[in-house]
Design a protein around this motif. Structure first.
Motif, short mmCIF file in Angstrom:
data_model
loop_
_atom_site.label_atom_id
_atom_site.label_comp_id
_atom_site.label_asym_id
_atom_site.label_seq_id
_atom_site.Cartn_x
_atom_site.Cartn_y
_atom_site.Cartn_z
N HIS A 15 -10.24 44.32 -4.93
CA HIS A 15 -9.51 43.41 -5.28
C HIS A 15 -8.32 43.56 -6.49
N PHE A 25 -9.80 36.28 -7.78
CA PHE A 25 -10.97 36.32 -6.85
C PHE A 25 -12.26 36.06 -7.61
N GLU A 26 -12.19 35.40 -8.99
CA GLU A 26 -13.23 34.90 -9.54
C GLU A 26 -14.01 33.90 -8.74
N ARG A 27 -15.45 33.75 -9.04
CA ARG A 27 -16.29 33.14 -8.29
C ARG A 27 -15.90 31.67 -8.43
N GLY A 29 -13.40 28.11 -9.56
CA GLY A 29 -12.27 27.45 -9.18
C GLY A 29 -11.80 26.17 -9.61
N ASP A 122 -7.63 30.54 -5.80
CA ASP A 122 -8.68 29.30 -5.97
C ASP A 122 -9.70 29.88 -5.10
N SER A 123 -10.95 30.40 -5.35
CA SER A 123 -11.93 30.73 -4.34
C SER A 123 -12.53 29.72 -3.56
N ARG A 126 -10.02 28.18 -1.11
CA ARG A 126 -9.97 29.45 -0.18
C ARG A 126 -11.04 29.14 0.67
N SER A 127 -12.23 29.07 0.42
CA SER A 127 -13.36 29.19 1.13
C SER A 127 -13.45 28.06 2.22
#
Length: 273
Positions: A15, A25-27, A29, A122-123, A126-127
């Motif tokens: 990344h 890509f921080e865990r 958000g 924002d992970s 995104r998830s």
């Protein structure tokens, strides 16, 4: 444990090139605390109405000028931090610089432009895209179902209260983007893609390494809920307006972004190969 550490190091390495463009890509958000803040973003970009404004100008606009009309200094600081996490607010990042480019040119596309940028940074938000996008139009998106989906990604990560507020925030963001309708009862809908939002999605795909036909199969185009033929039609429209360069000869497609990618970024892209 060693396997998890190795996997995490590999992901960070993979990344790192994209982080230079502004991807995150921080865990964590912002959506654990806020929505994608579309109204605040629109007000801020209207107040700081200069494409070359440094990041400090956005900070002063929020904290000192209180352009977003927040009651306390603490709230102003938090608001700025959340907006910076979602959108960078730094023209050194092509992710934000190109957002400004299309934002100015395509007012109708602003909700999807914001959603694309938030998705890239924002992970948590995104998830949830696979959950939302797989639901047929007309499906009721129950908050509890979304909570279950979020929890299934990392069981036990969030408390019940945080899980509830996160699901509410995410539902609100997908409503702002046009993927959902309704205030309390959320119904799956189709957003309205535009030439600007398609162009931005193509650029994000280009930065991640997609070229030619593959640009119309990336996760960013999929987020627009836009059939391939419609996306091509909108890209052709953007090309006629001079926003991007789109060329098509038979099955061969070339998309370029003149004036948007600077020399340093071109070098980074060549490094990615």
């Amino acid at each position: 444990m060693a396997e998890q550490v190795t996997r995490g190091a590999t992901m960070a390495k993979n990344h790192k090139p994209l982080a230079r463009f502004g991807f995150r890509f921080e865990r964590g958000g912002v959506h654990s605390a806020r929505t994608m803040m579309l109204d605040e973003l629109a007000a801020l970009l209207s107040y700081v109405d200069r494409k070359d404004a440094p990041k400090g100008d956005y900070l002063r606009a929020v904290e000192e000028d209180n352009c977003l009309a927040k009651r306390s200094g603490k709230t102003r600081r938090l608001t700025y931090r959340h907006l910076a996490e979602l959108y960078s607010l730094d023209t050194a990042h092509i992710l934000f610089r190109s957002l400004l480019h299309f934002w100015k040119r395509d007012e109708a596309g602003r909700p999807l432009l914001a959603a694309l940028c938030a998705y890239a940074r924002d992970s948590i938000f995104r998830s949830t895209a696979p959950f939302i996008l797989k639901c047929p139009e007309g499906t009721v998106i129950n908050r509890e179902f979304l909570e279950e989906f979020i929890d299934s990604q990392e069981p036990g990560r969030f408390s019940k209260a945080t899980l509830k507020s996160t699901a509410q925030n995410i539902n609100s963001s997908w409503t702002k983007s046009g993927h959902l309708n309704g205030k309390v009862k959320k119904i799956r809908a189709h957003p309205t893609p535009t030439s600007g939002s398609v162009s931005y999605a193509l650029l994000l795909g280009y930065l991640t390494g997609a070229r030619g036909q593959e640009l119309f199969r990336t996760e960013y185009i999929k987020l627009l809920d836009c059939p391939r033929d419609k996306a091509i039609e909108l890209a052709e429209g953007a090309s006629r307006k001079g926003w991007i360069t789109f060329k098509r000869v038979g099955d061969v497609i070339e998309v370029l972004f003149p004036g948007l990618i600077n020399q340093q970024e071109q070098e980074w892209l060549r490094e990615q190969g």
